[in-house]
Design an enzyme around this catalytic site. Structure first.
Site, mmCIF file in Angstrom:
data_model
loop_
_atom_site.group_PDB
_atom_site.id
_atom_site.type_symbol
_atom_site.label_atom_id
_atom_site.label_comp_id
_atom_site.label_asym_id
_atom_site.label_seq_id
_atom_site.Cartn_x
_atom_site.Cartn_y
_atom_site.Cartn_z
ATOM 1 N N HIS A 105 0.804 -1.216 0.000
ATOM 2 C CA HIS A 105 0.000 0.000 0.000
ATOM 3 C C HIS A 105 0.838 1.268 0.000
ATOM 4 C CE1 HIS A 105 -3.104 -2.835 1.844
ATOM 5 N NE2 HIS A 105 -3.631 -2.418 0.710
ATOM 6 N N HIS A 132 6.729 6.881 5.264
ATOM 7 C CA HIS A 132 6.289 6.196 4.057
ATOM 8 C C HIS A 132 5.749 7.202 3.044
ATOM 9 C CE1 HIS A 132 2.653 6.482 6.605
ATOM 10 N NE2 HIS A 132 2.077 6.743 5.456
ATOM 11 N N HIS A 134 3.150 8.243 -0.254
ATOM 12 C CA HIS A 134 1.973 8.136 -1.111
ATOM 13 C C HIS A 134 2.316 8.878 -2.402
ATOM 14 C CE1 HIS A 134 -0.685 6.747 2.202
ATOM 15 N NE2 HIS A 134 0.117 7.499 2.944
ATOM 16 N N GLU A 144 -1.965 13.175 -0.420
ATOM 17 C CA GLU A 144 -3.261 12.953 0.229
ATOM 18 C C GLU A 144 -3.901 14.285 0.614
ATOM 19 O OE1 GLU A 144 -3.698 8.683 1.588
ATOM 20 O OE2 GLU A 144 -2.581 9.648 3.214
ATOM 21 N N HIS A 157 4.877 10.763 4.936
ATOM 22 C CA HIS A 157 4.390 10.851 6.306
ATOM 23 C C HIS A 157 5.410 10.249 7.274
ATOM 24 C CE1 HIS A 157 -0.026 10.711 4.672
ATOM 25 N NE2 HIS A 157 0.552 11.901 4.516
ATOM 26 N N THR A 238 -4.821 7.681 7.648
ATOM 27 C CA THR A 238 -5.440 7.780 6.322
ATOM 28 C C THR A 238 -5.644 6.412 5.685
ATOM 29 O OG1 THR A 238 -3.338 8.037 5.140
ATOM 30 C CG2 THR A 238 -4.396 10.046 5.973
#
Length: 294
Positions: A105, A132, A134, A144, A157, A238
Site C-alpha cells: 500500500h 512512508h 503516497h 493525500e 508521512h 489515512t
C-alpha cells in the site's frame, strides 16, 4: 549542514543493497515491526472494488467525523504565531541500519534509531516509528492532503507515537496518541539527492512484502528546511482502521522529487498485483474542525 551529513553518511555506511526478503508489512500509517499495528493487507486498497469509498463498510471508523486527509487552505486556517519551535532529537544521527519495504500500500522506510519530536504545540514527546510515501501515477496527483486546491505528485508521512504510551499499538487507543509529520514533494527538473538511497533500492522491492536494506541517512533529510511554518489539525490515520487519534502537522515548505525518481516509484506493484501508484485517499470533510497555521 546537510551536505556535511551526506559525507558522514557515505563514510560511515556501506552502499550495499541486499537481496529482497519477505517481511510482514505493516500498515501505511501504522508503526514499524516494534509495536506496529499489523493485520491483513488484502481487505482494502485503492481500486474500484476495495477503494476508500468502500472502507467504512468493513472498517466503520473510516466513516467517522474526524477523518484525514483534508483540504488545507491558507485563507481559512487560523493563524497562530505563539507556538514554540519543534525539537527534533536523534533526527540528525546516522542510523546503523535502514530498510525500505513495499507494504503493498506504500513505500515504507524503517530505521534502527531512537528519535523523537516535541514542541510545536504537540502534546508531549512523540517517538519516531517509520516514514512512508503516497504517490500518483501522473504528476497532477499523488498527495493525500491538498493545499489551496493543489495536489502534489507525492507526500511523505513521518509517523510517531506519544512516548508515555510505550508503543504504537497502545497509542492507537488514545486521543492524540499519534503524531504524523507530513511533507509534500514537488516536481523538480533535477533529482533529489536525499532520495537516492531509497530510489536505488526500489528495483529490489517490486512486489508487495519485499524489503531491502539501504544506505542509512539521517531522517532529518526527509524534512523541509523550514519546519516553523505548517498546518495543524486533529484527524485520523489515512488507511484502515482510520483511527481518529492523530495530531497532523503538514509543513508548508515542500521538498523536491524528479520525474525520473517518480517513475521508479511507479514501477512497484500493490497488494493485489496492480500498480502501487495512486495510493492516496481523497480529502475528507472537516465537519467543523478548525485548521491552524503557523
Amino acid at each position: 549542514m546537510k551536505t556535511l551529513l551526506i559525507l558522514v553518511a557515505v563514510l560511515a555506511a556501506t552502499a550495499t543493497v541486499t537481496e529482497p526478503r519477505r517481511t510482514s508489512a505493516s500498515v501505511c500509517e501504522g508503526g514499524d515491526d516494534k509495536g506496529g499495528h499489523e493485520r491483513s493487507e488484502t481487505d482494502w486498497g485503492y481500486g474500484d472494488h476495495n477503494g476508500p469509498d468502500t472502507w467504512p463498510d468493513t472498517h466503520p471508523t473510516c466513516g467517522g467525523s474526524k477523518q484525514s486527509p483534508v483540504a488545507l487552505d491558507t485563507r481559512q486556517a487560523l493563524l497562530n504565531t505563539s507556538w514554540a519551535p519543534f525539537e527534533f532529537t536523534g533526527y540528525n544521527y546516522l542510523p546503523p541500519y535502514m530498510e525500505v519495504t513495499n507494504t503493498g500500500h506504500a513505500v515504507q522506510v524503517s530505521a534502527t534509531i531512537h528519535a523523537s519530536v516535541s514542541g510545536g504545540n504537540l502534546h508531549g514527546k512523540y517517538i519516531f516509528s517509520q516514514f512512508h510515501y503516497h504517490f500518483g501515477a501522473e504528476n497532477d496527483r499523488g498527495s493525500e492532503h491538498t493545499v489551496n486546491g493543489n495536489r502534489f505528485p507525492a507526500e511523505v508521512h513521518l509517523v510517531h507515537y506519544l512516548e508515555r504510551y510505550g508503543s504504537f499499538s497502545e497509542a492507537l487507543k488514545h486521543d492524540n496518541g499519534v503524531a504524523v509529520l507530513s511533507v509534500m514533494l514537488e516536481l523538480s527538473s533535477e533529482d533529489n539527492p536525499f532520495l537516492k538511497p531509497i530510489v536505488e533500492a526500489l528495483t529490489e522491492i517490486t512486489n508487495p512484502g519485499e524489503s531491502a536494506s539501504i544506505t542509512p541517512f539521517p531522517i532529518s533529510y526527509v524534512l523541509p528546511s523550514n519546519t516553523d511554518s505548517f498546518f495543524r489539525y486533529e484527524g485520523s490515520l489515512t488507511t484502515p482502521e482510520c483511527n481518529e487519534v492523530v495530531v497532523w502537522t503538514v509543513f508548508r515548505e515542500t521538498t523536491p522529487i524528479s520525474e525520473a525518481q517518480l517513475e521508479e516509484f511507479r514501477k512497484l506493484k500493490g497488494a493485489h498485483g496492480e500498480p502501487l501508484a495512486d495510493n492516496y485517499r481523497p480529502t475528507q470533510e472537516l465537519n467543523g474542525r478548525q485548521v491552524y497555521m503557523s
